[in-house]
Design a protein around this motif. Structure first.
Motif, PDB file in Angstrom:
ATOM      1  N   LEU A   1       0.832  -1.204   0.000  1.00  0.00           N
ATOM      2  CA  LEU A   1       0.000   0.000   0.000  1.00  0.00           C
ATOM      3  C   LEU A   1       0.866   1.253   0.000  1.00  0.00           C
ATOM      4  CD1 LEU A   1      -2.839  -0.975   2.508  1.00  0.00           C
ATOM      5  CD2 LEU A   1      -2.994  -0.850   0.003  1.00  0.00           C
ATOM      6  N   LEU A   2       1.953   1.233   0.751  1.00  0.00           N
ATOM      7  CA  LEU A   2       2.873   2.376   0.755  1.00  0.00           C
ATOM      8  C   LEU A   2       3.510   2.557  -0.619  1.00  0.00           C
ATOM      9  CD1 LEU A   2       4.624   1.884   4.221  1.00  0.00           C
ATOM     10  CD2 LEU A   2       2.966   3.656   3.613  1.00  0.00           C
ATOM     11  N   ALA A   3       3.804   1.430  -1.288  1.00  0.00           N
ATOM     12  CA  ALA A   3       4.375   1.518  -2.635  1.00  0.00           C
ATOM     13  C   ALA A   3       3.380   2.172  -3.599  1.00  0.00           C
ATOM     14  CB  ALA A   3       4.751   0.121  -3.127  1.00  0.00           C
ATOM     15  N   ALA A   4       2.102   1.814  -3.465  1.00  0.00           N
ATOM     16  CA  ALA A   4       1.077   2.400  -4.334  1.00  0.00           C
ATOM     17  C   ALA A   4       0.918   3.888  -4.052  1.00  0.00           C
ATOM     18  CB  ALA A   4      -0.246   1.671  -4.130  1.00  0.00           C
ATOM     19  N   ILE A   5       0.964   4.263  -2.773  1.00  0.00           N
ATOM     20  CA  ILE A   5       0.834   5.679  -2.420  1.00  0.00           C
ATOM     21  C   ILE A   5       2.038   6.459  -2.953  1.00  0.00           C
ATOM     22  CG2 ILE A   5       0.855   7.292  -0.471  1.00  0.00           C
ATOM     23  CD1 ILE A   5      -0.787   5.211   1.091  1.00  0.00           C
ATOM     24  N   ALA A   6       3.226   5.859  -2.863  1.00  0.00           N
ATOM     25  CA  ALA A   6       4.427   6.521  -3.381  1.00  0.00           C
ATOM     26  C   ALA A   6       4.319   6.760  -4.880  1.00  0.00           C
ATOM     27  CB  ALA A   6       5.662   5.680  -3.055  1.00  0.00           C
ATOM     28  N   GLU A   7       3.783   5.784  -5.591  1.00  0.00           N
ATOM     29  CA  GLU A   7       3.637   5.920  -7.040  1.00  0.00           C
ATOM     30  C   GLU A   7       2.641   7.015  -7.398  1.00  0.00           C
ATOM     31  OE1 GLU A   7       2.479   3.140 -10.916  1.00  0.00           O
ATOM     32  OE2 GLU A   7       2.905   2.215  -8.963  1.00  0.00           O
ATOM     33  N   LEU A   8       1.560   7.103  -6.633  1.00  0.00           N
ATOM     34  CA  LEU A   8       0.533   8.104  -6.924  1.00  0.00           C
ATOM     35  C   LEU A   8       0.991   9.515  -6.567  1.00  0.00           C
ATOM     36  CD1 LEU A   8      -2.673   6.255  -5.662  1.00  0.00           C
ATOM     37  CD2 LEU A   8      -2.155   6.884  -8.032  1.00  0.00           C
ATOM     38  N   THR A   9       1.772   9.649  -5.512  1.00  0.00           N
ATOM     39  CA  THR A   9       2.152  10.978  -5.013  1.00  0.00           C
ATOM     40  C   THR A   9       3.523  11.423  -5.472  1.00  0.00           C
ATOM     41  OG1 THR A   9       3.088  10.025  -2.984  1.00  0.00           O
ATOM     42  CG2 THR A   9       0.743  10.639  -2.951  1.00  0.00           C
ATOM     43  N   GLY A  10       4.301  10.490  -6.003  1.00  0.00           N
ATOM     44  CA  GLY A  10       5.655  10.842  -6.418  1.00  0.00           C
ATOM     45  C   GLY A  10       6.658  10.837  -5.287  1.00  0.00           C
ATOM     46  N   GLU A  11       6.235  10.367  -4.102  1.00  0.00           N
ATOM     47  CA  GLU A  11       7.158  10.301  -2.976  1.00  0.00           C
ATOM     48  C   GLU A  11       8.030   9.056  -3.091  1.00  0.00           C
ATOM     49  OE1 GLU A  11       5.903  11.487   0.923  1.00  0.00           O
ATOM     50  OE2 GLU A  11       3.904  12.002   0.187  1.00  0.00           O
ATOM     51  N   ASP A  12       9.129   9.057  -2.311  1.00  0.00           N
ATOM     52  CA  ASP A  12      10.056   7.938  -2.338  1.00  0.00           C
ATOM     53  C   ASP A  12       9.528   6.798  -1.467  1.00  0.00           C
ATOM     54  OD1 ASP A  12      12.941   6.993  -3.009  1.00  0.00           O
ATOM     55  OD2 ASP A  12      12.743   6.697  -0.843  1.00  0.00           O
ATOM     56  N   HIS A  13       9.438   5.597  -2.064  1.00  0.00           N
ATOM     57  CA  HIS A  13       8.894   4.451  -1.335  1.00  0.00           C
ATOM     58  C   HIS A  13       9.734   4.126  -0.105  1.00  0.00           C
ATOM     59  CE1 HIS A  13       8.016  -0.148  -1.183  1.00  0.00           C
ATOM     60  NE2 HIS A  13       7.263   0.520  -0.333  1.00  0.00           N
TER      61      HIS A  13
END
Length: 489
Positions: free
Chosen positions: A452-464
């Motif tokens: 889930l954190l990986a998906a959020i990182a992809e959507l927001t552009g943040e570093d996983h």
């Protein structure tokens, strides 16, 4: 005596001298005034002298009633012989305060609590062994206690016996103790009038009467008032400062059965230069139990002294100024800046890594707290004991009833603040970041946290990797406070 009390119970119920019956008979205005210890509206509401009005005047308001108005079924002579009423010049006066009590666990239709008469301004000074009736603190403790059915329960410092009324429906065996013989005498009457039998009543201080016993549930509304002298048994222990509550906490674990829980009310000092959390948390350190301390209120020394001088109806008396001044001077000498009041819960979880949470929370809660106290303790323990790797591999579920609030200027694209709010339980609020808010919308137990954190990182552009490193510290408080829990399905 038991036969007499059985007949009296039947009369009280038949007459409607119950919580609901009294409230209906008095009406909202008089009932609310009584909660402020104002009796005039209740006296007006009971002026007609019907049987229920007469019982309210006799037992609750404590005013003499004409013997001719007393219900014929009331065994006045037997009650006088038992010391519960006095008869003089054609008038009957109660020697005790007998109030209906709303305890769902009391047998049959009603519970009753017997204590010494309420003291009001202008009344004679309290006797040292005064037995106080049930009130706000009694209700707080009853609401706090776990609702789990248990084998053995202990009411430590039973006073008028009110906690036993709440324990009776869920404990197979009940032991009640008190240092005051008069308290046990009146408590036995409370239990008999409430249809409760088989309580093991023992005389003594702290855990002395149950030295070799262990219990599944311990509750205590102890004499926690902090004062320079122990003048009244029901509220003051005679111990120095808050040492009584400290000793009670430290001794409780040796009397808990495996998995057992202790709930108590307490006062503690706020001392200049010392964090109260360290003070009270230190009481629990080394007990081997999981612990939860909640400070519900803090009073400055003057407020505190005024509260307890009012409690004994000593405001306006000849000694009021002297007592007030001595008490404040004692606090000043000890560098006391405030006095905290709250709940302390201990649980013998059997863990080699016990966890203690000490917090301040004065907000409204869903009652009874005991309906979810076990979940609270479990959440605190889970948040503490999960390693970072275990947390990242777990499947989180947002708790039922959690709502999200986004706060910001009208028309703003992004909120200035995001708040998660519990609509039930402790009704906590937590300010969170966008990642935690996103997780609250996505966590349904289907996927582990890391993907889930990986998906959020992809959507927001943040570093996983950055999200993975920060997530455990951000989520532990939210798990401990019940916003998320770990799926076991």
């Amino acid at each position: 005596m038991n036969d007499l009390l059985g007949r009296l119970r039947g009369l009280l119920l038949d007459t409607g001298y119950t919580i609901d019956g009294v409230r209906e008979r008095l009406g909202d205005v008089a009932a609310t005034a009584l909660s402020r210890e104002e009796t005039v509206p209740a006296l007006r509401a009971t002026a007609e002298g019907d049987p229920l009005a007469t019982l309210i005047r006799l037992w609750w308001l404590g005013v003499p009633v004409e013997a001719r108005r007393v219900p014929t079924a009331l065994p006045v002579e037997e009650l006088a012989a038992a010391g519960l009423v006095a008869v003089e010049d054609g008038r009957v006066t109660s020697a005790v305060h007998l109030q209906p009590w709303d305890a769902a666990d009391a047998a049959d239709a009603g519970g009753y609590v017997v204590s010494d008469r309420k003291v009001r301004p202008g009344d004679p000074a309290l006797r040292p062994d005064h037995v106080v009736g049930a009130g706000g603190a009694s209700a707080n403790l009853a609401q706090l206690a776990s609702r789990r059915p248990v084998g053995r329960a202990l009411d430590l410092g039973t006073g008028c016996g009110v906690q036993v009324l709440h324990l009776a429906g869920r404990a197979e065996e009940i032991t009640a103790t008190d240092v005051n013989p008069r308290a046990l005498e009146l408590a036995r009457i409370s239990w008999a009038l409430s249809g409760i039998t088989g309580v093991d009543a023992r005389l003594g201080s702290l855990f002395d009467p149950v030295e070799d016993d262990r219990f599944d549930l311990v509750v205590s509304n102890p004499p926690f008032v902090i004062s320079p002298a122990g003048r009244f048994t029901y509220r003051e222990s005679g111990f120095h400062a808050d040492d009584f509550c400290r000793d009670l906490v430290r001794r409780a674990p040796r009397h808990l059965a495996p998995g057992g829980t202790c709930h108590l009310l307490a006062n503690w000092l706020h001392v200049d230069g010392e964090d109260w959390r360290d003070r009270v948390g230190g009481w629990l350190t080394g007990t081997g139990c999981d612990g939860w301390v909640v400070q519900r209120d803090v009073q400055d020394p003057a407020e505190y002294v005024e509260l307890w001088l009012r409690d004994a109806a000593e405001q306006g008396t000849a000694r009021h100024r002297e007592l007030y001044d001595d008490w404040l001077g004692w606090f000043e000498a000890a560098n006391v800046t405030g006095i905290g009041f709250g709940w302390i819960t201990l649980k013998d979880s059997g863990s080699l890594d016990p966890v203690v949470r000490v917090e301040e929370y004065g907000g409204p809660v869903e009652l009874p707290v005991g309906g979810h106290v076990d979940e609270v303790l479990g959440a605190i323990a889970t948040a503490h004991r999960l390693s970072d790797a275990e947390l990242l591999g777990s499947r989180l579920v947002v708790a039922e009833g959690v709502l999200e609030e986004r706060i910001g200027p009208p028309g703003a694209e992004d909120p200035a603040r995001i708040v998660l709010r519990q609509s039930g339980g402790l009704r906590r609020r937590a300010v969170v970041g966008t990642v935690e808010a996103a997780l609250a919308g996505a966590c349904d137990g289907d996927y582990p946290l890391d993907p889930l954190l990986a998906a959020i990182a992809e959507l927001t552009g943040e570093d996983h990797d950055d999200l993975r490193a920060k997530a455990p510290a951000a989520l532990r408080p939210l798990i401990a406070e019940g916003f998320f829990h770990i799926s076991t399905g």
